[in-house]
Design an enzyme around this catalytic site. Structure first.
Site, mmCIF file in Angstrom:
data_model
loop_
_atom_site.group_PDB
_atom_site.id
_atom_site.type_symbol
_atom_site.label_atom_id
_atom_site.label_comp_id
_atom_site.label_asym_id
_atom_site.label_seq_id
_atom_site.Cartn_x
_atom_site.Cartn_y
_atom_site.Cartn_z
ATOM 1 N N TYR A 13 11.588 -5.620 -4.913
ATOM 2 C CA TYR A 13 11.465 -6.998 -4.438
ATOM 3 C C TYR A 13 10.653 -7.065 -3.149
ATOM 4 O O TYR A 13 9.693 -7.833 -3.028
ATOM 5 C CB TYR A 13 12.854 -7.615 -4.223
ATOM 6 C CG TYR A 13 12.833 -8.749 -3.232
ATOM 7 C CD1 TYR A 13 12.209 -9.950 -3.549
ATOM 8 C CD2 TYR A 13 13.386 -8.605 -1.960
ATOM 9 C CE1 TYR A 13 12.153 -10.983 -2.629
ATOM 10 C CE2 TYR A 13 13.335 -9.633 -1.040
ATOM 11 C CZ TYR A 13 12.713 -10.819 -1.368
ATOM 12 O OH TYR A 13 12.642 -11.824 -0.456
ATOM 13 N N HIS A 14 11.062 -6.280 -2.155
ATOM 14 C CA HIS A 14 10.330 -6.331 -0.885
ATOM 15 C C HIS A 14 8.870 -5.937 -1.075
ATOM 16 O O HIS A 14 7.974 -6.498 -0.450
ATOM 17 C CB HIS A 14 11.020 -5.434 0.150
ATOM 18 C CG HIS A 14 12.349 -5.966 0.627
ATOM 19 N ND1 HIS A 14 13.544 -5.507 0.141
ATOM 20 C CD2 HIS A 14 12.668 -6.951 1.511
ATOM 21 C CE1 HIS A 14 14.550 -6.168 0.725
ATOM 22 N NE2 HIS A 14 14.043 -7.053 1.555
ATOM 23 N N SER A 67 12.382 -1.906 -1.375
ATOM 24 C CA SER A 67 12.842 -2.239 -2.730
ATOM 25 C C SER A 67 11.655 -2.828 -3.488
ATOM 26 O O SER A 67 10.661 -3.233 -2.885
ATOM 27 C CB SER A 67 13.986 -3.262 -2.693
ATOM 28 O OG SER A 67 13.476 -4.570 -2.445
ATOM 29 N N LYS A 123 6.639 -8.754 -2.110
ATOM 30 C CA LYS A 123 6.208 -9.594 -0.984
ATOM 31 C C LYS A 123 5.057 -8.938 -0.216
ATOM 32 O O LYS A 123 4.175 -9.629 0.299
ATOM 33 C CB LYS A 123 7.383 -9.833 -0.036
ATOM 34 C CG LYS A 123 8.575 -10.569 -0.650
ATOM 35 C CD LYS A 123 8.305 -12.057 -0.828
ATOM 36 C CE LYS A 123 9.585 -12.834 -1.054
ATOM 37 N NZ LYS A 123 9.374 -14.276 -1.157
ATOM 38 N N THR A 140 9.063 -11.820 3.779
ATOM 39 C CA THR A 140 10.347 -11.358 4.310
ATOM 40 C C THR A 140 10.114 -10.339 5.421
ATOM 41 O O THR A 140 9.152 -9.563 5.358
ATOM 42 C CB THR A 140 11.206 -10.702 3.198
ATOM 43 O OG1 THR A 140 12.233 -9.905 3.815
ATOM 44 C CG2 THR A 140 10.395 -9.801 2.297
#
Lengths: 395, 395
Positions: free
Chosen positions: B181-182, B179, B185, B144
């Site tokens: 989530y980020h 975050s 990645k 991302t």
């Protein structure tokens, strides 16, 4: 100060619990005896005998005149961790509770997954539990110099000012780790930095060099206060492994050309540095990084040093390089900074020879324990995913 | 080419399976219906109805005249993944099988752990299974643009030449995600780069912008070939969420000042880019990074654009900014590169207005399904760890 040590049953953790108690801190610890199990899995054992935790705790109380408040459990279990933090209310947490071996992490898919799961998720649990229970607490997190790899540029302490296409920004220095274990520490660094930025937590991330040595003064030679000493291919660090090899008459086995350069420091200096970090916390929201090592050596130089000191003990030490089971640069530039700890008052011991003499004095009486697990020293975990014992190389 | 898509039941995965089949590729897919479960957990559902996989597969066969070879299972289960790779022998794997929501990952400690565990360990399993079963295969990994955050410098495509104290080195550009989530990645990127470096695997890591849109031409408007469309606070992306709000007469809710800049691209262009990556694999050992987006917009501009097009449908659209539940810069420099895909032949659609008209045409018939889950749109997951519904702000 109330200091909680995760991984208190380990090489650094147990020693630190004694060092901090001697400095007047109140100490608690968490462990689930992972290190004992992993070393057992590698077919090895600590050269120096380690008593069960109950006996260690009794000796701790007797010799140091205080309790080590011990919580037995898994650092990935949020409810357990939160409960321990609420019970002890630590002002500092020294996070040593990770699986610390690169070869173990490279053994197979299962140990790779275990390593990143245990290390990354355990740290993530701790960040959440800190935010919930002790948001003012200082997290002293053990990383590794291996996070940086060996780039062809100087290595600052964690952060640097990036100048790029005419603009500037303070950023984390790029990491380039060389094993799943080292990557787990890279992931931790990113997670911890974000928790400081978003949640106003505070942390010191320690990029530690390779530690060697058997003891610190405060253990007073008491066998129940002694810390473990591993010599197998996965959990033995380079100098410690060389010393154990010398004691049982095996040649010392630097890998490949032996010109890999790393930062090293004796156990007593690791303790000195960790105590300095604990006693000088950063501001809330601050994520600071210390490169923690004494001097940079190449591995062949160290083998020669161990040989010389070992021969003072009439061990007739030989050096026999081995095929490198790892994928790593064997000739490279290496120039990491290490100013932050010196600014806080770190005084390096700078006497490797006497440190090595002390190691030999402690190991020679354990010759038989090392002999018993002699096979565990031969490297056969290869970075390419195969399992094959390294061959000897001509020097 | 034999292409395996992980997360084939998801928004991008299902669409890509159709796009690649139409381009003549043989497609297989893996999923365990995680996306359906996570959106359900958020109290929501896809605005566009999604049939069970068995029905989707039948329609796929009927309309595209080929089978989608489907494996139902968990990407963190090594034996399952290895078996699927051995059975299908993919030449490319498009890895879309991750939990894709920043708010979901910030909800609580359990979703944070789940996110990093599912995403990072799933990728780690895939790298090991590739090495074991299909070492020549090309991993197209979905990252991302959020990995980079919003630094005050230009953002290159993954790599850059660092000049530091008079020396130079090609390095990964520093990431600063916002975050859990980020961060997952970011961890993936580091793990994948290392697997290419050590194991000679090959990968394209896609730093994708925010995708919007309901369909691609190859779905031919067939309801069983349609892909999902989420509008809840966690799984709805900004433009999609605005469109759903407009359809049910809710004001559009950009967060805070709305001057957060991000790269966006329509679903059809995401498909075009992923196909270009698949069809132009890198050399063995190469880890390349594509920044994949069309143009950079600020969120308020987009809300105004959705308002204008929504009003063509007589929806009487209003904009009512909300307190930002996230911690992020609301005014910042943002200048990411995006050359690699253009060099491979990417031709951006560049017509957001007609894309938005198509979204409204598809969503208006689903008004009731969105109304039913209206509550799911209000953001109450806050980056500071509390749970409180955002208040409206004066514009």
């Amino acid at each position: 100060m109330r200091v909680l040590i995760t991984g208190v049953d380990g090489y650094l953790g147990w020693t630190l619990s004694i060092h901090l108690a001697a400095r007047g801190h109140e100490v608690a610890g968490i462990d689930h005896y992972g290190r004992r199990a992993w070393v057992g899995e590698m077919g090895s054992q600590s050269a120096i005998p380690i008593a069960p935790m109950a006996e260690r705790l009794s000796a701790y109380r007797e010799r140091l005149d205080q309790n080590l408040r011990f919580f037995k459990g898994d650092l990935c279990d949020y409810d357990f961790v939160l409960d321990a933090y609420r019970a002890f209310r630590p002002e500092a947490i020294v996070y040593l509770g990770e699986m610390p071996s690169a070869p173990y992490s490279m053994r197979d898919v299962h140990t790779a997954i275990y390593t990143q799961s245990n290390n990354v998720l355990g740290t993530l649990v701790t960040l959440h539990a800190m935010r919930e229970a002790v948001p003012e607490c200082h997290l002293v997190k053990l990383g590794t110099m291996g996070e940086y790899g060996t780039p062809n540029v100087d290595i600052p302490e964690g952060w640097f000012e990036l100048e790029y296409r005419g603009r500037k920004e303070r950023m984390l220095f790029p990491r380039r780790a060389g094993s799943w274990y080292h990557q787990s520490k890279v992931h931790d660094s990113h997670n911890v930095e974000m928790a400081c930025r978003l949640w106003n937590l505070r942390s010191t991330d320690i990029m530690q060099g390779v530690v060697y040595g058997t003891k610190i003064d405060e253990q007073e030679g008491h066998p129940l206060l002694a810390t473990r000493f591993d010599f197998d291919q996965a959990f033995g660090t380079a100098i410690n492994r060389f010393c154990a090899q010398a004691v049982i008459g095996m040649p010392l086995t630097p890998y490949g050309k032996g010109h890999q350069k790393r930062g090293f420091l004796p156990l007593r200096d690791s303790m000195q540095c960790l105590a300095l970090a604990v006693e000088n916390p950063p501001e809330a929201g601050d994520y600071r990084v210390f490169n923690q090592f004494e001097d940079v050596y190449d591995v062949m130089q160290l083998a020669e040093r161990v040989q010389r000191i070992g021969n003072e003990f009439e061990l007739g030490v030989k050096i026999q390089p081995m095929e490198n089971p790892r994928s790593e640069a064997e000739q490279h530039y290496y120039n990491p900074d290490r100013e932050h700890l010196l600014e806080l008052g770190y005084r390096p011991t700078r006497d490797m020879d006497s440190e090595l003499r002390s190691v030999f004095a402690d190991l020679i009486p354990q010759r038989r324990r090392i002999e018993e697990r002699r096979e565990a020293q031969f490297p056969d975990i290869r970075w390419d995913g195969t399992r094959r014992r390294s061959r000897s190389l001509n020097r």
